[in-house]
Design a protein around this motif. Structure first.
Motif, PDB file in Angstrom:
ATOM      1  N   GLY A 183      50.851   9.800  28.736  1.00 30.05           N
ATOM      2  CA  GLY A 183      50.068   8.750  29.330  1.00 30.05           C
ATOM      3  C   GLY A 183      50.046   9.374  31.125  1.00 30.05           C
ATOM      4  N   ARG A 184      49.587  10.838  31.158  1.00 31.76           N
ATOM      5  CA  ARG A 184      49.181  11.211  32.408  1.00 31.76           C
ATOM      6  C   ARG A 184      48.082  11.906  32.191  1.00 31.76           C
ATOM      7  N   PRO A 185      46.831  12.348  33.258  1.00 26.58           N
ATOM      8  CA  PRO A 185      46.027  13.281  32.740  1.00 26.58           C
ATOM      9  C   PRO A 185      46.597  14.777  32.280  1.00 26.58           C
ATOM     10  N   ALA A 186      45.457  14.804  31.399  1.00 29.06           N
ATOM     11  CA  ALA A 186      45.774  16.608  31.221  1.00 29.06           C
ATOM     12  C   ALA A 186      45.520  17.443  32.645  1.00 29.06           C
ATOM     13  N   ASP A 187      45.688  16.535  33.631  1.00 29.83           N
ATOM     14  CA  ASP A 187      45.723  17.769  34.740  1.00 29.83           C
ATOM     15  C   ASP A 187      46.152  17.983  36.108  1.00 29.83           C
ATOM     16  N   ALA A 188      47.750  16.742  35.662  1.00 26.13           N
ATOM     17  CA  ALA A 188      48.462  16.072  35.957  1.00 26.13           C
ATOM     18  C   ALA A 188      50.286  18.173  36.345  1.00 26.13           C
ATOM     19  N   ILE A 189      50.018  18.556  35.072  1.00 31.25           N
ATOM     20  CA  ILE A 189      50.241  19.676  34.979  1.00 31.25           C
ATOM     21  C   ILE A 189      50.027  21.145  35.343  1.00 31.25           C
ATOM     22  N   LYS A 190      50.224  21.753  36.805  1.00 33.30           N
ATOM     23  CA  LYS A 190      49.652  22.774  37.021  1.00 33.30           C
ATOM     24  C   LYS A 190      50.892  23.426  35.952  1.00 33.30           C
ATOM     25  N   VAL A 191      49.510  25.504  35.067  1.00 26.00           N
ATOM     26  CA  VAL A 191      50.646  25.904  34.369  1.00 26.00           C
ATOM     27  C   VAL A 191      50.199  27.712  35.423  1.00 26.00           C
ATOM     28  N   PHE A 192      51.774  27.981  35.686  1.00 26.18           N
ATOM     29  CA  PHE A 192      51.452  29.517  36.370  1.00 26.18           C
ATOM     30  C   PHE A 192      52.140  30.439  35.102  1.00 26.18           C
ATOM     31  N   MET A 193      51.327  31.520  34.887  1.00 28.57           N
ATOM     32  CA  MET A 193      52.260  32.744  34.096  1.00 28.57           C
ATOM     33  C   MET A 193      53.227  33.883  34.998  1.00 28.57           C
ATOM     34  N   GLY A 194      53.569  34.612  33.798  1.00 30.34           N
ATOM     35  CA  GLY A 194      54.619  35.272  35.113  1.00 30.34           C
ATOM     36  C   GLY A 194      53.410  36.713  34.985  1.00 30.34           C
ATOM     37  N   ILE A 195      53.219  36.692  36.081  1.00 31.77           N
ATOM     38  CA  ILE A 195      52.631  38.968  36.171  1.00 31.77           C
ATOM     39  C   ILE A 195      53.384  39.885  36.793  1.00 31.77           C
ATOM     40  N   SER A 196      53.300  41.050  36.714  1.00 33.76           N
ATOM     41  CA  SER A 196      54.002  42.132  38.206  1.00 33.76           C
ATOM     42  C   SER A 196      51.713  42.670  38.214  1.00 33.76           C
ATOM     43  N   VAL A 197      51.953  42.738  39.264  1.00 38.07           N
ATOM     44  CA  VAL A 197      50.736  43.508  39.565  1.00 38.07           C
ATOM     45  C   VAL A 197      51.102  44.918  40.570  1.00 38.07           C
ATOM     46  N   ILE A 198      50.259  46.294  40.039  1.00 35.54           N
ATOM     47  CA  ILE A 198      50.326  47.539  40.965  1.00 35.54           C
ATOM     48  C   ILE A 198      49.274  47.198  41.205  1.00 35.54           C
ATOM     49  N   VAL A 199      48.448  47.423  42.126  1.00 33.87           N
ATOM     50  CA  VAL A 199      47.418  47.669  43.586  1.00 33.87           C
ATOM     51  C   VAL A 199      47.365  48.629  43.873  1.00 33.87           C
ATOM     52  N   ALA A 200      46.035  49.574  44.496  1.00 32.13           N
ATOM     53  CA  ALA A 200      46.138  50.535  45.475  1.00 32.13           C
ATOM     54  C   ALA A 200      44.617  50.640  45.514  1.00 32.13           C
ATOM     55  N   PRO A 201      43.838  50.867  47.016  1.00 34.96           N
ATOM     56  CA  PRO A 201      42.899  51.248  46.885  1.00 34.96           C
ATOM     57  C   PRO A 201      41.731  51.856  46.018  1.00 34.96           C
ATOM     58  N   THR A 202      42.254  52.852  44.945  1.00 34.17           N
ATOM     59  CA  THR A 202      41.527  53.201  43.926  1.00 34.17           C
ATOM     60  C   THR A 202      42.554  53.315  43.006  1.00 34.17           C
ATOM     61  N   GLU A 203      42.051  52.889  41.714  1.00 40.60           N
ATOM     62  CA  GLU A 203      41.948  52.820  40.451  1.00 40.60           C
ATOM     63  C   GLU A 203      43.505  53.971  40.021  1.00 40.60           C
ATOM     64  N   ALA A 204      42.593  55.256  40.706  1.00 41.13           N
ATOM     65  CA  ALA A 204      43.964  56.124  40.160  1.00 41.13           C
ATOM     66  C   ALA A 204      44.977  56.455  41.550  1.00 41.13           C
ATOM     67  N   GLN A 205      44.790  55.768  42.843  1.00 41.46           N
ATOM     68  CA  GLN A 205      46.530  55.537  43.320  1.00 41.46           C
ATOM     69  C   GLN A 205      47.049  54.895  42.311  1.00 41.46           C
ATOM     70  N   ALA A 206      46.386  53.542  42.278  1.00 44.48           N
ATOM     71  CA  ALA A 206      47.005  52.794  41.636  1.00 44.48           C
ATOM     72  C   ALA A 206      47.874  53.238  39.765  1.00 44.48           C
ATOM     73  N   ARG A 207      47.182  54.000  39.392  1.00 38.97           N
ATOM     74  CA  ARG A 207      47.830  54.843  38.065  1.00 38.97           C
ATOM     75  C   ARG A 207      49.000  55.504  39.178  1.00 38.97           C
ATOM     76  N   ASP A 208      48.648  55.995  39.374  1.00 40.52           N
ATOM     77  CA  ASP A 208      49.855  57.562  40.274  1.00 40.52           C
ATOM     78  C   ASP A 208      50.986  56.542  40.933  1.00 40.52           C
ATOM     79  N   LYS A 209      50.853  55.196  41.890  1.00 36.67           N
ATOM     80  CA  LYS A 209      52.211  54.116  41.330  1.00 36.67           C
ATOM     81  C   LYS A 209      53.032  54.085  40.217  1.00 36.67           C
ATOM     82  N   HIS A 210      52.054  53.716  39.678  1.00 40.08           N
ATOM     83  CA  HIS A 210      52.627  52.985  38.232  1.00 40.08           C
ATOM     84  C   HIS A 210      53.104  53.936  37.589  1.00 40.08           C
TER      85      HIS A 210
END
Length: 458
Positions: free
Chosen positions: A270-297
């Motif tokens: 009996g609630r609106p469909a958007d009454a629940i906020k849905v979150f997903m777990g995720i990990s992020v590895i970021v760097a100024p460039t893709e190559a640097q991010a791959r190296d960090k990974h």
């Protein structure tokens, strides 16, 4: 229609190893400082600088003792052991921030609702309405035994108990004190008006309560309600109670299906469909460039422990994965652990699980330059209907610093992430509809009802 704004929680735990196991050994990682208050106050200020909506603190009672039938690897790799109480961190972090929300996990199976209600009201007062509760019923046999039970209560039965637990809490939080009960009138010597504070009388299958809520109404009364169950019974519970639901997923189609189920559960209640906020777990590895991010990974992989990851996973399923050969399919069997996880990974091999847990955990990984990571995050949002993410830590606090310095500005430049906090409580910040539970929510039925004696249709 404006594009959906991304919501963000930092996902953490009052321990050394949380999700991405083994990375505590990285020389830049500070997670072994988790016993120091400055570790947490520094983190809270960092997250507020990044305009995070909240810090979501996981917790368990019990230990991961399924893998190899003991806790040897759990201790060596600090797989959520030792683990301290998350609730005690909140006042200190609230004291050094103005806006950051705090979602705290607490297991309802082993604590009376009367005392828990006061604890959460206290936190809501001290944070000025910035607290949420992640509702869990537990899934570890080790916790049940530590709390004096022979075995854990059966999966669906735990949710039956949780339904009644929430009813008691709603009566205390919403119905015991009327909004104008407190006068704090020095001249008339009336702090609270007797006629506006009501005794809760509850007699149910699991709980008996007769008493007054010990705390006056807090800014939100009921904290924001988080939940993570995605089994059939868990979704029924979510539809009735949850305001934010935390899900896992490995591809867009599967996550879209889960999001749709969560929305449907709200509508069925009996609630609106958007009454629940849905979150997903995720990990992020970021760097100024893709190559640097791959190296960090690649660097992080040198320190991660896939075996510790599947030891954690063993307790999530209740199945000892040490007993399987590398290429032996995992066969589904009835356990009393996390039902949805058992179903999802049936048929996988141990080798495939080890590959999935290369970074020590099984969450999806976004990797690349700021623009590439933003593309990946927004694709999850736009193609699945997600509202946001629980962002895990890899190397701490480095992973959060990188995200805040690199990804947040990229999302802001695209108009998909706030540039300032809105004033108000956590509930208002998330939903924009005030501090209190909306009228369609089950808890609102118990609002300011004197001498609350009736039962709901739970």
């Amino acid at each position: 229609m404006a594009a959906k704004q991304v919501l963000l929680n930092a996902f953490n735990m009052n321990c050394v190893g949380h999700i991405n196991h083994g990375l505590w050994t990285h020389p830049r990682d500070r997670s072994t400082d988790f016993n120091q208050l400055a570790y947490w106050t520094d983190l809270a200020q960092l997250l507020e600088r990044g305009l995070f909506d909240g810090l979501f603190l996981a917790d368990i009672l019990g230990v991961y003792d399924v893998y190899q039938g003991g806790i040897d690897l759990t201790l060596k790799e600090s797989i959520q052991l030792p683990v301290n109480d998350p609730l005690l961190l909140v006042p200190a972090m609230a004291g050094v921030t103005r806006h950051l929300g705090f979602g705290v996990t607490a297991n309802l199976s082993y604590e009376p609702p009367f005392t828990f209600a006061r604890r959460m009201s206290t936190l809501d007062h001290l944070t000025n309405g910035r607290v949420g509760w992640n509702i869990v019923t537990g899934y570890l046999e080790s916790a049940a035994k530590a709390m004096g039970l022979e075995r854990q209560v059966e999966h669906d039965r735990r949710y039956d108990q949780a339904d009644e637990y929430l009813e008691v809490l709603y009566k205390l939080w919403e119905g015991s004190w009327e909004d104008d009960a407190v006068l704090a009138d020095r001249q008339r010597r009336i702090y609270a008006q007797p006629g506006k504070v009501h005794k809760v009388r509850h007699q149910g299958e699991f709980y008996r309560v007769e008493g007054y809520h010990l705390s006056q109404p807090s800014p939100q009364r009921t904290p924001v309600l988080y939940q993570a169950g995605s089994s059939e019974r868990g979704l029924l519970f979510a539809g009735r109670h949850a305001e934010c639901v935390f899900i896992g997923g490995s591809d867009h189609a599967a996550v879209r299906a889960q999001v749709d189920k969560v929305r449907a559960s709200a509508v069925a209640a009996g609630r609106p469909a958007d009454a629940i906020k849905v979150f997903m777990g995720i990990s992020v590895i970021v760097a100024p460039t893709e190559a640097q991010a791959r190296d960090k990974h690649a660097e992080y992989l040198l320190y991660a422990s896939p075996e510790a990851g599947i030891a954690h996973f063993s307790s999530s399923t209740g199945i000892d994965l040490a007993a399987f050969g590398l290429d032996e399919p995992i066969v589904e069997r009835k356990t009393n652990a996390i039902e949805s996880v058992v179903k999802t990974f049936t048929g996988w091999t141990k080798r495939r699980l080890l590959q999935q847990h290369a970074l020590g955990g099984r969450y999806p990984l976004a990797i690349g330059s700021p623009a590439q990571v933003a593309d990946q995050l927004l694709a999850w949002i736009d193609e699945t209907g997600l509202d946001g993410f629980n962002l895990t830590r890899t190397v701490t606090p480095e992973s959060y610093v990188d995200f805040i310095d690199l990804v947040v500005p990229e999302l802001q430049s695209r108009g998909r992430y706030k540039t300032a906090y809105e004033e108000g409580t956590l509930r208002h910040k998330l939903f924009g509809q005030g501090s209190r539970l909306p009228r369609e929510h089950a808890g609102a039925a118990w609002r300011a009802q004197p001498e609350n004696t009736r039962r709901s249709n739970l």
